[in-house]
Design a protein around this motif. Sequence first.
Motif, PDB file in Angstrom:
ATOM      1  N   MET A 180      41.054  -4.569 -71.816  1.00  0.00           N
ATOM      2  CA  MET A 180      40.425  -3.274 -71.535  1.00  0.00           C
ATOM      3  C   MET A 180      40.259  -2.467 -72.821  1.00  0.00           C
ATOM      4  O   MET A 180      41.062  -2.572 -73.743  1.00  0.00           O
ATOM      5  CB  MET A 180      41.279  -2.468 -70.544  1.00  0.00           C
ATOM      6  CG  MET A 180      41.226  -2.964 -69.124  1.00  0.00           C
ATOM      7  SD  MET A 180      39.597  -2.739 -68.342  1.00  0.00           S
ATOM      8  CE  MET A 180      39.482  -0.940 -68.251  1.00  0.00           C
ATOM      9  N   GLN A 181      39.191  -1.635 -72.811  1.00  0.00           N
ATOM     10  CA  GLN A 181      38.925  -0.729 -73.925  1.00  0.00           C
ATOM     11  C   GLN A 181      38.587   0.647 -73.363  1.00  0.00           C
ATOM     12  O   GLN A 181      37.949   0.750 -72.307  1.00  0.00           O
ATOM     13  CB  GLN A 181      37.735  -1.229 -74.768  1.00  0.00           C
ATOM     14  CG  GLN A 181      37.840  -2.666 -75.232  1.00  0.00           C
ATOM     15  CD  GLN A 181      38.960  -2.907 -76.207  1.00  0.00           C
ATOM     16  OE1 GLN A 181      39.247  -2.045 -77.042  1.00  0.00           O
ATOM     17  NE2 GLN A 181      39.612  -4.057 -76.106  1.00  0.00           N
ATOM     18  N   ARG A 182      39.017   1.674 -74.062  1.00  0.00           N
ATOM     19  CA  ARG A 182      38.639   3.048 -73.721  1.00  0.00           C
ATOM     20  C   ARG A 182      38.274   3.762 -75.012  1.00  0.00           C
ATOM     21  O   ARG A 182      39.029   3.729 -75.983  1.00  0.00           O
ATOM     22  CB  ARG A 182      39.788   3.784 -73.015  1.00  0.00           C
ATOM     23  CG  ARG A 182      39.969   3.384 -71.553  1.00  0.00           C
ATOM     24  CD  ARG A 182      38.798   3.873 -70.727  1.00  0.00           C
ATOM     25  NE  ARG A 182      38.901   3.594 -69.304  1.00  0.00           N
ATOM     26  CZ  ARG A 182      38.337   2.562 -68.695  1.00  0.00           C
ATOM     27  NH1 ARG A 182      37.639   1.679 -69.405  1.00  0.00           N
ATOM     28  NH2 ARG A 182      38.450   2.391 -67.396  1.00  0.00           N
ATOM     29  N   ASP A 183      37.093   4.442 -75.036  1.00  0.00           N
ATOM     30  CA  ASP A 183      36.566   4.957 -76.293  1.00  0.00           C
ATOM     31  C   ASP A 183      37.084   6.334 -76.688  1.00  0.00           C
ATOM     32  O   ASP A 183      36.901   6.741 -77.823  1.00  0.00           O
ATOM     33  CB  ASP A 183      35.035   4.961 -76.272  1.00  0.00           C
ATOM     34  CG  ASP A 183      34.467   5.844 -75.171  1.00  0.00           C
ATOM     35  OD1 ASP A 183      35.255   6.413 -74.391  1.00  0.00           O
ATOM     36  OD2 ASP A 183      33.231   5.975 -75.089  1.00  0.00           O
ATOM     37  N   VAL A 184      37.739   7.076 -75.810  1.00  0.00           N
ATOM     38  CA  VAL A 184      38.224   8.407 -76.165  1.00  0.00           C
ATOM     39  C   VAL A 184      39.718   8.371 -76.472  1.00  0.00           C
ATOM     40  O   VAL A 184      40.150   8.751 -77.570  1.00  0.00           O
ATOM     41  CB  VAL A 184      37.928   9.437 -75.054  1.00  0.00           C
ATOM     42  CG1 VAL A 184      38.489  10.806 -75.423  1.00  0.00           C
ATOM     43  CG2 VAL A 184      36.420   9.545 -74.822  1.00  0.00           C
ATOM     44  N   THR A 185      40.501   7.906 -75.522  1.00  0.00           N
ATOM     45  CA  THR A 185      41.944   7.841 -75.722  1.00  0.00           C
ATOM     46  C   THR A 185      42.373   6.610 -76.531  1.00  0.00           C
ATOM     47  O   THR A 185      43.496   6.565 -77.042  1.00  0.00           O
ATOM     48  CB  THR A 185      42.681   7.842 -74.369  1.00  0.00           C
ATOM     49  OG1 THR A 185      42.091   6.844 -73.516  1.00  0.00           O
ATOM     50  CG2 THR A 185      42.559   9.202 -73.710  1.00  0.00           C
ATOM     51  N   GLU A 186      41.504   5.620 -76.641  1.00  0.00           N
ATOM     52  CA  GLU A 186      41.749   4.427 -77.454  1.00  0.00           C
ATOM     53  C   GLU A 186      43.139   3.815 -77.204  1.00  0.00           C
ATOM     54  O   GLU A 186      43.900   3.568 -78.149  1.00  0.00           O
ATOM     55  CB  GLU A 186      41.586   4.752 -78.943  1.00  0.00           C
ATOM     56  CG  GLU A 186      40.201   5.248 -79.306  1.00  0.00           C
ATOM     57  CD  GLU A 186      40.076   5.670 -80.768  1.00  0.00           C
ATOM     58  OE1 GLU A 186      41.077   5.546 -81.505  1.00  0.00           O
ATOM     59  OE2 GLU A 186      39.000   6.129 -81.162  1.00  0.00           O
ATOM     60  N   PRO A 187      43.498   3.564 -75.946  1.00  0.00           N
ATOM     61  CA  PRO A 187      44.847   3.078 -75.669  1.00  0.00           C
ATOM     62  C   PRO A 187      45.091   1.669 -76.197  1.00  0.00           C
ATOM     63  O   PRO A 187      44.205   0.816 -76.175  1.00  0.00           O
ATOM     64  CB  PRO A 187      44.923   3.100 -74.142  1.00  0.00           C
ATOM     65  CG  PRO A 187      43.508   2.939 -73.696  1.00  0.00           C
ATOM     66  CD  PRO A 187      42.688   3.680 -74.720  1.00  0.00           C
TER      67      PRO A 187
END
Length: 292
Positions: A180-187
């Motif tokens: 998984m990728q998330r562009d704001v929180t960059e977990p």
Amino acid sequence: MATPVSSLNAATITQTRAVERIIQGQATSDGAGVKLTRVLTRDLQHRLDPFLMLDNFGTDNPEDYIGGFPDHPHRGFETITYMIDGRMRHRDSGGNEGLLQNGGVQWMTAGRGLVHSELPEQEEGRMEGFQLWLNLPAKDKMCEPGYVDIQSSDIPELDLGQGVVARLIAGSSHGRAAAMQRDVTEPLYIDVHFDGEGEFAQTLPAAHNAFVYVYRGEVEVGGQTIGLHRMGILKNDPDADGVIIRSKGPARVLLIAGRPLNEPIAQHGPFVMNTQQELFQAVADYQAGKFA
């Protein structure tokens, strides 16, 4: 099957982050009497922004988990459920359904609102896993709800040699993208397994908040031992370019990091918004049956 990593792709850390403090979780229960340990509590939300909560459940006694988590609402954040052992059935008010099994992950984006349930599909045996709450930025809190069900076989695994294997749930490591990728929180969410003595190195952006949680054995970071069922909060050090986790024996540890949102946090139970007025609206919308 774990993918071997060549030395050319290995993370090179010139200075590891140190441990700021070690946290012992609080025993509690949730849902219909499910016993668990709350590791990341509300008083740590600003320090570990964008993460809001981490629960660890693990028991061989069905009486401790059989009630599960009947229908309950969420708004304004994401839940990440990682199952180590056991089977859990998910259903929600939008008609979605999925089965979470050994080694799998369910990534739920509550967004503007969902009512869902998580109920065991077993009456005996061990149930063990984690639920992590990841905040959404203000601009996305009212987004469309959604699910990603990730089977264990779809989580990339890196074989780093010396009996060290890393399961990549979110972010990236050693040049390999996670599930998984998330562009704001960059977990970043990595489950590191040590068969014996070994070392795992991971680059971390200086501004990201980070912690480790040990759920088998013990590990050492920056010369400090983090024992079983303890969370080590890592210092935010502008001179450190990552973290080196060492083990002298068999161990398993979660490494979790993310880019802080630096936004106000207003929480009322399963609703996490930015203002009290938004919380009042969340409760009113739920009572009016407006959740998906």
